[in-house]
Design a protein around this motif. Sequence first.
Motif, PDB file in Angstrom:
ATOM      1  N   GLU A  74       0.830  -1.211   0.000  1.00  6.34           N
ATOM      2  CA  GLU A  74       0.000   0.000   0.000  1.00  6.34           C
ATOM      3  C   GLU A  74       0.863   1.258   0.000  1.00  6.34           C
ATOM      4  OE1 GLU A  74      -2.589  -0.326   3.401  1.00  6.34           O
ATOM      5  OE2 GLU A  74      -3.626  -2.056   2.557  1.00  6.34           O
ATOM      6  N   ARG A  75       1.913   1.267   0.808  1.00 11.45           N
ATOM      7  CA  ARG A  75       2.796   2.438   0.891  1.00 11.45           C
ATOM      8  C   ARG A  75       3.509   2.681  -0.436  1.00 11.45           C
ATOM      9  NH1 ARG A  75       5.479   0.886   5.011  1.00 11.45           N
ATOM     10  NH2 ARG A  75       7.587   0.873   4.216  1.00 11.45           N
ATOM     11  N   LEU A  76       4.024   1.619  -1.055  1.00  9.75           N
ATOM     12  CA  LEU A  76       4.707   1.781  -2.336  1.00  9.75           C
ATOM     13  C   LEU A  76       3.730   2.204  -3.419  1.00  9.75           C
ATOM     14  CD1 LEU A  76       7.355   1.704  -3.828  1.00  9.75           C
ATOM     15  CD2 LEU A  76       7.046  -0.758  -4.169  1.00  9.75           C
ATOM     16  N   PHE A  77       2.514   1.692  -3.392  1.00 11.46           N
ATOM     17  CA  PHE A  77       1.471   2.116  -4.326  1.00 11.46           C
ATOM     18  C   PHE A  77       1.225   3.613  -4.206  1.00 11.46           C
ATOM     19  CE2 PHE A  77      -3.093   2.647  -5.394  1.00 11.46           C
ATOM     20  CZ  PHE A  77      -3.081   2.181  -6.697  1.00 11.46           C
ATOM     21  N   GLN A  78       1.159   4.112  -2.977  1.00 13.23           N
ATOM     22  CA  GLN A  78       0.970   5.549  -2.748  1.00 13.23           C
ATOM     23  C   GLN A  78       2.170   6.359  -3.242  1.00 13.23           C
ATOM     24  OE1 GLN A  78       0.186   5.632   1.461  1.00 13.23           O
ATOM     25  NE2 GLN A  78      -1.964   5.077   1.197  1.00 13.23           N
TER      26      GLN A  78
END
Length: 109
Positions: A98-102
């Motif tokens: 999720e963090r890398l997607f953001q």
Amino acid sequence: MTWTPITIEKVYDFIFQAESELDGELLNFWDLIKINPEKWIEENYGKEGNGFWVVGLIGRNVIWYNDIEEGFNISNYKTYGTIDEYFCNQDELTSAIERLFQIVNSVST
């Protein structure tokens, strides 16, 4: 009790668990960035376990499992096979995805 590096089987357990929890855009993103787990070098703390397991990459970012601290992290790399930055987050794989997607979406917008 001495520390022992995580097994590839346990890494796959984490991956399968995360994949069962992801859906929609996040699952599509994970399908694009995941790789077969590979041991990558990390100069400061990775020597004892012969590196850390990298499970995903996009651009110059990797998702890897820190089995010393027992969590997933995102780090930069310049040379394939070498993690440039050591982090000790204790994140679940889904949180790292999720963090890398953001991060990726904030750069592309």
